[in-house]
Design a protein around this motif. Structure first.
Motif, short mmCIF file in Angstrom:
data_model
loop_
_atom_site.label_atom_id
_atom_site.label_comp_id
_atom_site.label_asym_id
_atom_site.label_seq_id
_atom_site.Cartn_x
_atom_site.Cartn_y
_atom_site.Cartn_z
N SER A 159 0.61 -1.22 -0.12
CA SER A 159 -0.09 -0.10 0.05
C SER A 159 0.81 1.31 0.00
CB SER A 159 -0.85 -0.09 1.11
OG SER A 159 -0.13 -0.14 2.45
N GLY A 160 2.14 1.10 -0.13
CA GLY A 160 3.04 2.52 -0.45
C GLY A 160 4.03 2.34 0.55
N GLY A 161 4.48 1.25 1.21
CA GLY A 161 5.80 1.33 2.24
C GLY A 161 5.19 1.83 3.54
N PHE A 162 6.11 1.63 4.55
CA PHE A 162 6.03 2.10 5.92
C PHE A 162 7.32 2.35 6.46
CE2 PHE A 162 6.58 -2.57 5.61
CZ PHE A 162 7.48 -2.76 6.85
N SER A 163 7.45 3.06 7.75
CA SER A 163 8.55 3.28 8.37
C SER A 163 8.17 3.14 10.01
CB SER A 163 9.17 4.63 8.25
OG SER A 163 8.24 5.72 9.05
N VAL A 164 9.13 3.28 10.91
CA VAL A 164 9.01 2.90 12.13
C VAL A 164 8.18 4.16 12.93
CG1 VAL A 164 10.93 4.34 12.85
CG2 VAL A 164 10.16 2.34 14.48
N HIS A 165 8.02 5.29 11.78
CA HIS A 165 7.07 6.25 12.38
C HIS A 165 5.84 5.85 11.91
CE1 HIS A 165 10.49 9.01 13.50
NE2 HIS A 165 11.13 8.36 12.45
N SER A 166 5.23 5.00 11.19
CA SER A 166 4.04 4.95 10.73
C SER A 166 3.03 4.16 11.52
CB SER A 166 4.22 3.60 9.46
OG SER A 166 3.07 3.40 9.19
N PRO A 167 1.76 4.71 12.09
CA PRO A 167 1.03 4.18 12.88
C PRO A 167 0.42 2.74 12.22
CG PRO A 167 0.43 6.29 12.42
CD PRO A 167 1.58 6.00 11.23
N GLY A 168 0.54 2.60 10.98
CA GLY A 168 0.07 1.22 10.43
C GLY A 168 0.98 0.32 11.02
N LEU A 169 2.39 0.37 11.16
CA LEU A 169 3.43 -0.44 11.88
C LEU A 169 2.92 -0.81 13.33
CD1 LEU A 169 5.80 -2.20 11.68
CD2 LEU A 169 7.02 -0.35 12.18
N TRP A 170 2.60 0.30 13.82
CA TRP A 170 2.26 0.22 15.21
C TRP A 170 1.08 -0.90 15.46
CZ3 TRP A 170 2.26 6.16 16.49
CH2 TRP A 170 3.53 6.66 16.20
N ILE A 171 0.14 -0.35 14.65
CA ILE A 171 -1.38 -1.23 14.67
C ILE A 171 -0.86 -2.72 14.36
CG2 ILE A 171 -3.45 -1.49 13.89
CD1 ILE A 171 -3.72 1.38 13.24
N THR A 172 -0.04 -3.00 13.31
CA THR A 172 0.17 -4.18 13.09
C THR A 172 0.80 -5.12 14.04
OG1 THR A 172 0.38 -3.63 10.57
CG2 THR A 172 1.46 -5.83 11.40
N ARG A 173 1.78 -4.49 14.83
CA ARG A 173 2.50 -5.18 15.91
C ARG A 173 1.61 -5.34 17.08
NH1 ARG A 173 7.83 -5.57 16.73
NH2 ARG A 173 8.43 -3.85 15.42
N GLY A 174 0.61 -4.19 17.38
CA GLY A 174 -0.35 -4.58 18.31
C GLY A 174 -1.36 -5.68 18.20
N ILE A 175 -1.86 -5.91 16.72
CA ILE A 175 -2.66 -7.07 16.48
C ILE A 175 -1.84 -8.28 16.76
CG2 ILE A 175 -3.81 -8.00 14.52
CD1 ILE A 175 -4.45 -5.27 13.60
N ALA A 176 -0.45 -8.27 16.19
CA ALA A 176 0.24 -9.69 16.26
C ALA A 176 0.43 -10.12 17.60
CB ALA A 176 1.66 -9.29 15.60
N TRP A 177 0.65 -9.03 18.65
CA TRP A 177 0.91 -9.43 20.09
C TRP A 177 -0.32 -9.80 20.70
CZ3 TRP A 177 5.26 -6.18 22.62
CH2 TRP A 177 6.50 -6.09 21.97
N MET A 178 -1.32 -9.39 20.17
CA MET A 178 -2.54 -9.84 21.04
C MET A 178 -2.59 -11.36 21.30
SD MET A 178 -5.77 -7.53 19.02
CE MET A 178 -5.87 -6.07 19.60
N GLY A 179 -2.10 -12.26 20.36
CA GLY A 179 -1.67 -13.59 20.56
C GLY A 179 -1.15 -13.76 21.81
#
Length: 351
Positions: A159-179
């Motif tokens: 969808s256009g890339g990401f960086s450590v500053h991207s909220p999309g990355l933060w959300i992705t990690r949050g969803i993954a860690w829910m497990g």
């Protein structure tokens, strides 16, 4: 001879005036004005109003579970961080950091309540069970979390890339860690021998772990160094998971007893099981220590549909009255030895 009547029969005559002058002793002033007692609990009611307050903050579920999660992740970090490699070929520490973190947090959640209740035998049994379950679930959910995280990164890249500053990355990690939170909740429920406790633990674990994963990268940006960011981020993850588990469990509870007096003052015991045992034996669900007046299997609280019945094999007072069996109403007080409990039923109290 009676000088007034001249009657020398020796009989004693009692008139109504005499009866009016007789003072009847109070029921509790049997000898020398002292109240009768059973063991070390006086036969007198507790104050009319007993509040769920007081006691150490360490007795609160959200507090001791939060501390358990915090301790587990920090121990895992301390073991692995000296050998963790941020660049180049990964070491053994890179592979086991997160699984070990999950194993130790699961163990912490499993033994936390027993530690607070000062039951070493129960803590040892639950600790061994938690370590076994945590080891299996730790690697399973770490594998699942990696799959979720990889898929999330692929979506972000397309969808256009990401960086450590991207909220999309933060959300992705949050969803993954829910497990990770799911694993902690499952272990917490299994060692507590309750399906409902398991569900509450999972709900709280998912919320707390998701929050911890979401803020991990922002913390990394704020703290700079990789090691420090991992320590702070993981600490927040562990604490948030435990705190959320305790808060969700407290918010969703139906029936419980709150310890208002005694060494466990401030601790609440949620009544999950059909039969909840109370006594001085460490196998009891509610373990009452340091009181010789408490029998090994002193009492039991039985849940029958919407009703709760308490039965005792030893001295017990409900609403200040000595009983061996009583049907409990929300707000009733129970005294066993030097311990006092406040029974609460959310549904019946709301009627």
């Amino acid at each position: 001879m009676n000088p007034d009547t001249g009657n020398d029969s020796g009989k004693i005559r009692i008139t109504l005036d005499d009866l009016d002058r007789v003072q009847i002793a109070e029921a509790h002033g049997a000898t020398g004005g002292e109240a009768r007692s059973y063991g070390n609990v006086e036969e007198s009611p507790l104050p009319a109003t007993v509040e769920e307050s007081g006691g150490s903050i360490l007795m609160k579920g959200w507090c001791y579970l939060g501390l358990a999660g915090l301790t587990g992740v920090l121990v895992a970090w301390a073991i692995c961080e000296p050998n963790f490699r941020d660049g180049g070929s990964p070491t053994w520490a890179n592979y086991i950091l997160f699984p070990l973190m999950l194993v130790l947090t699961c163990a912490g959640f499993g033994i936390a309540e027993s530690v607070v209740e000062r039951s070493p035998r129960k803590a040892a049994i639950r600790g061994l069970l938690s370590l076994g379950l945590g080891t299996v679930l730790g690697f399973v959910f770490y594998f699942i979390a990696n799959i979720i995280f990889t898929l999330g990164l692929s979506i972000l890249s397309s969808s256009g890339g990401f960086s450590v500053h991207s909220p999309g990355l933060w959300i992705t990690r949050g969803i993954a860690w829910m497990g990770f939170g799911v694993a902690g909740g499952v272990v917490y429920g299994i060692v507590g021998q309750s399906g409902k406790k398991c569900l509450y633990g999972i709900a709280g674990g998912v919320l707390g772990a998701g929050l911890g994963g979401f803020v991990f990268d922002p913390i990394s940006l704020a703290t700079g160094g990789a090691g420090a960011s991992r320590a702070v981020g993981m600490a927040l993850f562990g604490a948030a998971t435990g705190i959320a588990m305790g808060l969700v469990e407290n918010a969703l509870k139906d029936r419980w007893v709150y310890v208002s007096a005694g060494p466990l003052a401030g601790k609440q015991f949620i009544l999950y099981k059909a039969l909840t045992t109370i006594g001085s034996d460490q196998s009891c669900d509610i373990y009452l220590f340091k009181d010789p007046a408490v029998r090994p299997q002193h009492a039991v609280v039985e849940l029958r549909g919407t009703r709760a019945i308490v039965r005792a094999a030893g001295p017990m007072f409900v609403q200040g009255k000595p009983v061996r069996e009583a049907m409990l109403e929300s707000g009733n007080t129970i005294q066993i030895g030097r311990y006092a409990f406040l029974y609460r039923d959310r549904e019946r109290a709301a009627r």
